[in-house]
Design a protein around this motif. Structure first.
Motif, PDB file in Angstrom:
ATOM      1  N   ALA A   1      24.611  46.595 -35.949  1.00 17.97           N
ATOM      2  CA  ALA A   1      23.441  47.440 -35.723  1.00 17.97           C
ATOM      3  C   ALA A   1      23.541  48.742 -36.504  1.00 17.97           C
ATOM      4  N   VAL A   2      24.732  49.339 -36.527  1.00 12.02           N
ATOM      5  CA  VAL A   2      24.930  50.565 -37.295  1.00 12.02           C
ATOM      6  C   VAL A   2      24.652  50.298 -38.771  1.00 12.02           C
TER       7      VAL A   2
ATOM      8  N   THR B   1      23.127  50.924 -26.856  1.00 10.94           N
ATOM      9  CA  THR B   1      22.832  49.654 -26.194  1.00 10.94           C
ATOM     10  C   THR B   1      23.931  48.630 -26.425  1.00 10.94           C
ATOM     11  N   GLU B   2      24.500  48.615 -27.620  1.00 16.23           N
ATOM     12  CA  GLU B   2      25.399  47.537 -28.012  1.00 16.23           C
ATOM     13  C   GLU B   2      26.866  47.753 -27.651  1.00 16.23           C
ATOM     14  N   SER B   3      27.256  48.938 -27.247  1.00 16.43           N
ATOM     15  CA  SER B   3      28.676  49.156 -26.963  1.00 16.43           C
ATOM     16  C   SER B   3      29.084  48.429 -25.687  1.00 16.43           C
TER      17      SER B   3
ATOM     18  N   LYS C   1      20.368  54.426 -26.568  1.00 16.36           N
ATOM     19  CA  LYS C   1      19.451  53.842 -27.546  1.00 16.36           C
ATOM     20  C   LYS C   1      20.177  52.775 -28.370  1.00 16.36           C
ATOM     21  N   PRO C   2      19.420  51.861 -28.969  1.00 17.63           N
ATOM     22  CA  PRO C   2      20.033  50.921 -29.903  1.00 17.63           C
ATOM     23  C   PRO C   2      20.711  51.684 -31.041  1.00 17.63           C
ATOM     24  N   ALA C   3      21.827  51.184 -31.501  1.00 15.67           N
ATOM     25  CA  ALA C   3      22.615  51.896 -32.498  1.00 15.67           C
ATOM     26  C   ALA C   3      21.860  52.105 -33.806  1.00 15.67           C
ATOM     27  N   ALA C   4      21.079  51.126 -34.216  1.00 13.06           N
ATOM     28  CA  ALA C   4      20.316  51.287 -35.461  1.00 13.06           C
ATOM     29  C   ALA C   4      19.358  52.461 -35.355  1.00 13.06           C
TER      30      ALA C   4
END
Length: 320
Positions: free
Chosen positions: A31-32, A197-199, A303-306
């Protein structure tokens, strides 16, 4: 705006995701990268097959990423990844010239995390392609005892043409802009991506980061089971406060010593463990280790990483 470091990896935003231990996932690193930054995985404690599978999955995305090795726990596992085609590796808590040479011989860029200008000189002499100046404001395990503003200035003076990445307490656009204006070619953020969100950390941990302010963060060696003699940046909680009230005693004389705080994946984690609770943890997770840097004032939501990358870079460019 672009920098030579960004050009190396095709980044559209000079933002790196710190390894952040078990909180880092393939989904987070991906995502990053999709946001224009550079994701990472902490691979030191991952077994061979699992680690190689994760590296392969990330390589398949075509996005930039790096793997991190903590040299405090040895260099042996680095050899597993020499032929994996990964674009970059970072080394922390140590400098190992043979490992740097072996990685570079395979076309892998190597960065070394440092806590002093002298450390940066040593890393560059050992062959580092870039250095990461980690200030004492960082969350997680902290190499440095120097404020980032001072460390970055001193490191830039000795680095010459070698890119310097700023790390430690960076979570907002103003932090990023300040570091870039000072001469850093990119920044590395950990706590801000834990609050994504993704962690893979417990929802209570993420909520605590959103609710906390800089005054809730402490530089301590309280949570040392698993990694003794290492200072770290964490949130104050009931475990820390009871230990502090008792006079910060050493093991085995700490309050609640050996009590199981949470369970996850069939394992039990005692109070003072250096492992933060993952998303599936069960127990008194708020009494566990919640790593955090001093940039908490800039973390207002999960928030989402992106989006974290794109939003921060958009705000930063306005400041620049």
């Amino acid at each position: 705006m672009t920098t030579p470091f960004m050009d190396w990896f095709g980044l559209t935003a000079p933002i790196l995701q710190a390894p952040i231990g078990s909180a880092a996932t393939v989904a987070l690193a991906t995502a990053v990268g999709r946001g224009g930054g550079m994701g990472s995985l902490a691979i030191t404690w991952t077994e061979r097959d699992e680690g190689l599978a994760k590296a392969k999955a990330l390589k398949a995305t075509g996005l930039p990423f790096f793997l991190n090795f903590v040299l405090r726990f040895g260099t042996e596992r680095i050899g597993w990844y020499l032929d994996s085609g990964i674009p970059a590796v970072t080394l922390s808590w140590g400098i190992d010239q043979p490992s740097i040479a072996a990685l570079k011989n395979k076309g892998i860029r190597v960065g070394v995390q440092v806590g002093s200008a002298a450390g940066a000189q040593a890393a560059i002499a050992a062959g580092a392609d870039f250095v990461i100046a980690q200030g004492v404001e960082a969350g997680g395990h902290v190499q440095s005892s120097t404020a980032l503003s001072t460390l970055l200035a001193e490191t830039l003076q000795v680095a010459g043409s070698v890119p310097v990445i700023a790390a430690g307490g960076i979570a907002g656009a103003v932090d990023i802009a300040t570091a870039l204006k000072a001469g850093a070619q990119a920044v590395m953020m950990g706590t801000r991506f834990v609050a994504s969100t993704e962690s893979d950390v417990h929802s209570a941990y993420k909520a605590a980061l959103v609710a906390a302010g800089p005054e809730d963060q402490v530089y301590s060696n309280c949570f040392d089971l698993g990694w003794p003699y290492a200072m770290h940046g964490v949130l104050r909680n009931s475990t820390f406060r009871a230990w502090e009230v008792a006079g910060c005693p050493a093991a085995p004389h700490r309050p609640g010593e050996n009590e199981i705080v949470f369970r996850a994946a069939g394992q039990e984690y005692p109070r003072y463990s250096d492992s933060p609770p993952p998303s599936d943890a069960i127990g008194d997770v708020t009494e566990a280790c919640f790593y955090a840097g001093r940039g908490l004032a800039h973390i207002a939501s999960i928030k989402p990483a992106a989006r974290i990358v794109t939003d921060l870079w958009k705000e930063t460019q306005k400041l620049l």
